[in-house]
Every structure is written in C-alpha cells, then in structure tokens.
Scaffold this active site. Structure first.
Site, mmCIF file in Angstrom:
data_model
loop_
_atom_site.group_PDB
_atom_site.id
_atom_site.type_symbol
_atom_site.label_atom_id
_atom_site.label_comp_id
_atom_site.label_asym_id
_atom_site.label_seq_id
_atom_site.Cartn_x
_atom_site.Cartn_y
_atom_site.Cartn_z
ATOM 1 N N ASP A 89 18.080 -19.528 -40.949
ATOM 2 C CA ASP A 89 16.954 -20.460 -40.954
ATOM 3 C C ASP A 89 17.326 -21.652 -41.832
ATOM 4 O O ASP A 89 18.269 -21.605 -42.608
ATOM 5 C CB ASP A 89 15.651 -19.782 -41.368
ATOM 6 C CG ASP A 89 15.711 -19.109 -42.726
ATOM 7 O OD1 ASP A 89 16.652 -19.399 -43.477
ATOM 8 O OD2 ASP A 89 14.833 -18.289 -43.025
ATOM 9 N N ASP A 271 11.429 -12.075 -36.229
ATOM 10 C CA ASP A 271 11.966 -11.610 -37.511
ATOM 11 C C ASP A 271 10.807 -11.439 -38.468
ATOM 12 O O ASP A 271 9.757 -12.080 -38.317
ATOM 13 C CB ASP A 271 12.966 -12.610 -38.098
ATOM 14 C CG ASP A 271 12.262 -13.756 -38.832
ATOM 15 O OD1 ASP A 271 12.221 -13.736 -40.070
ATOM 16 O OD2 ASP A 271 11.722 -14.662 -38.152
ATOM 17 N N CYS A 309 12.234 11.044 -34.259
ATOM 18 C CA CYS A 309 12.990 9.822 -34.550
ATOM 19 C C CYS A 309 14.464 10.174 -34.707
ATOM 20 O O CYS A 309 14.815 11.148 -35.367
ATOM 21 C CB CYS A 309 12.460 9.154 -35.816
ATOM 22 S SG CYS A 309 13.387 7.688 -36.323
ATOM 23 N N CYS A 311 16.777 8.208 -36.169
ATOM 24 C CA CYS A 311 17.455 7.416 -37.205
ATOM 25 C C CYS A 311 18.196 8.347 -38.164
ATOM 26 O O CYS A 311 17.871 9.539 -38.255
ATOM 27 C CB CYS A 311 16.463 6.534 -37.960
ATOM 28 S SG CYS A 311 15.503 7.375 -39.246
ATOM 29 N N HIS A 340 15.154 3.706 -42.002
ATOM 30 C CA HIS A 340 14.189 4.179 -41.007
ATOM 31 C C HIS A 340 13.397 3.022 -40.418
ATOM 32 O O HIS A 340 13.237 2.928 -39.191
ATOM 33 C CB HIS A 340 13.217 5.193 -41.617
ATOM 34 C CG HIS A 340 12.055 5.480 -40.706
ATOM 35 N ND1 HIS A 340 12.140 6.327 -39.629
ATOM 36 C CD2 HIS A 340 10.787 4.970 -40.687
ATOM 37 C CE1 HIS A 340 10.988 6.356 -38.989
ATOM 38 N NE2 HIS A 340 10.140 5.537 -39.611
#
Length: 376
Positions: A89, A271, A309, A311, A340
């Site tokens: 950015d 984002d 999950c 992850c 996570h």
C-alpha cells in the site's frame, strides 16, 4: 492479466496473472506490515496456510529498515523470502493515521515519523520511488484517506487532489519501470477511489480514475468510521463504474461477513489486520462464530479450536493447551492462533471460489452469515 471465469449476480470468480504468479480470486491478502506477519509466522508458514498474496506497508518499510536497504538486498521478495505476489500500500493511510504534525499541500504531505519524530516528506513521486525500491508486484497509488464523516467541501477538494496525485503516480511509475536498474519493471499501479460517504463524489472520482486505464482499482476510505450499511451502499454505487475487466480491491475490510457481502457486490481482493490482531488476543474465527479462548470454560477443553479444521494448529493442539500458553504468556500461543486465523480466512476464500464455480454462492453466503453471526 485478469480473466473472469464465472459470475453469479455481481459476484465474480477470476484469475489474475502476475510476474510473480497466478492469483485465484476472490482472494484475501495476508497482512505483513513490516515484511512479517505479526505473531512469528514465517513465509514458509504462509504457503502452508494457503496465502496467495502478501501485503506490506510502504510507510513502515520506508521508516524501518529503509526502502534503499531493501533495494540493496534485492527487493522485498528476496529480502523476506517470498516468491508469490506482494502488494504494497502507498503509505497514504499511515501518513494520516499515525504521523504527527502533518501538513498537506498539492505537492504531498510533510509529517513527523511516529518512531523518532524525524521530518519526512511523501508525495506521489516519493511513494512510487519507495515502492519501486521494494519491487512489489502491485503498488498502490498515493492518496488521502479522510475520516468518516468529514465535511463535504473538504472531501471534494481532497478527492480532486487525490485524482491529480494519481496522474502523477502513473507518470512516475512509467518512468521508474523504464529504468535499467529497477528491480521489477513489471510493477503495476492500482488506483484508489475516494470520496468519503458521499455517493456523488465517489461516482465522479471512479469515473475519472477509470479513464486512466490502470491494471486494477481499489475502493479506499471505508471501514474508517461509517456504518456497515453505508459501506455496502458506497460499494454498490461505485461498482457500477469500475472497469469490468480489472480486479477490484476493497481496502482494509474486514470480517468474514463483510467479505461475503462485498464479494456479492463485485469485489475481488481484500485485506484486514483483524486476522492476526484478534488472534494475538486469543480471539479466533471459526465456522460457528467467534471463540474467545480467554474464557475459563476452555481450560479443560481437549477439542481443537475448530473441529474439522485442517490448519496446523487444529491438527495438533487443544483449546486447553493454547489457552494455557496465553495465560503463561508464551509466544507460541499467539503464533498458533495467528496461524489458525490466517488459515481460516484463506480457506474461506477457497470455499467462496468453490461456491462460485458450482453456481451456489448465494446459498453458501446465506448459510455462512448465519453461522458467523454466533459465538462459540
């Protein structure tokens, strides 16, 4: 560069090709402000977590370690060991949110560093030069992000100046990309739509910046004081005038529900810092809503943060153990939770893409909003 594969209403399923690899959209960019994800997560971790695009900050890297140092180290990709796309950015938001004693002129902004008080000047050319030194895949235009609400007359003048700054950004980017010593001669400049919460200013500005034929466009200046209803209304007003064949980026947004709503309104890139920030305070995103691991009821809970999950955290550790790490002030607790949350967001985007591929996004969105509205 950008190809739309499928649509469902305003929602778009696309592929974006860059010099640093292909991005499947819609996509969530993982925020590594100072070339690192807060919470001790490495670039090797990011690949395991499904990150497609990493986002770093021009302002912070200019101040520390210095964009000239990053350039001398071979650019941001080499410096942080990341071979996939990076978006930087422009530094505009930080200039207005962090800097002290700032003064805005047509040339740019004079301000004091929030680190050591050093006087700094940044304008369109300086922002492009810094981002060129960083060598990112996508460079964002230098703009002014006004607080919501702000007086109409001020927002109008700011909006007009941001347009003039974008014209200068484009000219400087073209000059820099032509130089033999430039690290990434294929660096892309994306424009940013501003205009506060005033629809007429937003539409005017979008029409003007679309004429510059840039590779991508962002909607900036939202999630800074307005209601979510106002945010959605602005997206709807602007979307109609955004080029159909270019990627669209909603800056700094947001929650899983915000993302679902914005995808439904035609946004491709996202984002937000809440993924890692919330995780560092033991607040986790799950498919059943938010989980606050600080609660005593999880002290003897041997389940993963989210059952099912995949992850690294959920595959290997229990809520009880991670809660213990936070109470013992062990850094590992933050790391496991950040991993996570990043996986959760990246996986959410994969599910959104799959739903669009299957023509079932509307149904998926409705089901997920019900789930995300709860608390574990």
């Amino acid at each position: 560069m950008f190809k739309i594969l499928k649509t469902e209403g305003k929602a778009r399923r696309g592929v974006f090709e860059t010099v640093h690899g292909v991005v499947q959209t819609p996509v969530f960019m993982n925020v590594g402000t100072s070339a690192a994800i807060k919470g001790a997560v490495s670039t090797m971790d990011l690949k395991e977590l499904g990150c497609q695009v990493e986002l770093s900050n021009t302002y912070h890297l200019h101040i520390r370690p210095g964009d000239d140092l990053v350039r001398d180290m071979g650019g941001l990709h080499k410096f942080m060991n990341w071979d996939r796309p990076i978006l930087t950015d422009s530094g505009g938001f930080q200039v207005f949110s962090l800097a002290k004693l700032r003064k805005i002129t047509e040339e740019g902004v004079s301000f004091q560093s929030h680190i050591d008080g050093k006087r700094i000047f940044m304008g369109p050319e300086e922002s492009m030069q810094i981002q060129s030194n960083l060598g990112s895949t996508i460079a964002m235009a230098f703009d002014e992000c006004v607080e919501n609400p702000s007086p109409y007359d001020y927002v109008k003048k700011s909006c007009e100046r941001t347009y003039r700054w974008l014209v200068r950004c484009k000219a400087e980017m073209e000059r820099l990309n032509s130089l033999p010593e430039t690290i990434n001669k294929n660096q892309m400049l994306w424009g940013i739509n501003q205009g506060g919460t005033y629809k007429d200013l937003r539409v005017w500005h979008m029409k003007e910046i679309a004429k510059l034929d840039l590779p991508g466009y962002a909607i900036g200046g939202l999630a800074v004081g307005e209601s979510v209803e106002e945010m959605y209304e602005i997206i709807e007003a602007v979307e109609e005038f955004m080029p159909q064949d270019r990627p669209r980026y909603l800056m700094g947004v947001g929650t899983p529900i915000n993302i679902l709503e914005a995808v439904d309104r035609g946004v491709d890139f996202f984002d937000c810092v809440i993924t890692s920030r919330n995780a560092r305070h033991a607040n986790l995103f799950t498919d059943k809503g938010v989980l606050n691991l600080n609660n005593q009821k999880f002290a003897r809970d041997d389940r993963p943060l989210q059952e099912g999950c995949n992850c690294p955290t959920c595959r290997n550790y229990s809520r009880a153990y991670i809660r213990h790490l936070f109470k013992a002030k062990e850094m590992l607790g933050m790391r496991l939770c950040v991993m996570h949350n990043l996986y959760f967001y990246n996986n959410l985007m994969r599910e959104i893409r799959d739903a669009l591929d299957a023509g079932e996004f509307k149904k998926y969105k409705e089901e997920k909003i019900k789930e995300f509205s709860g608390r574990v």
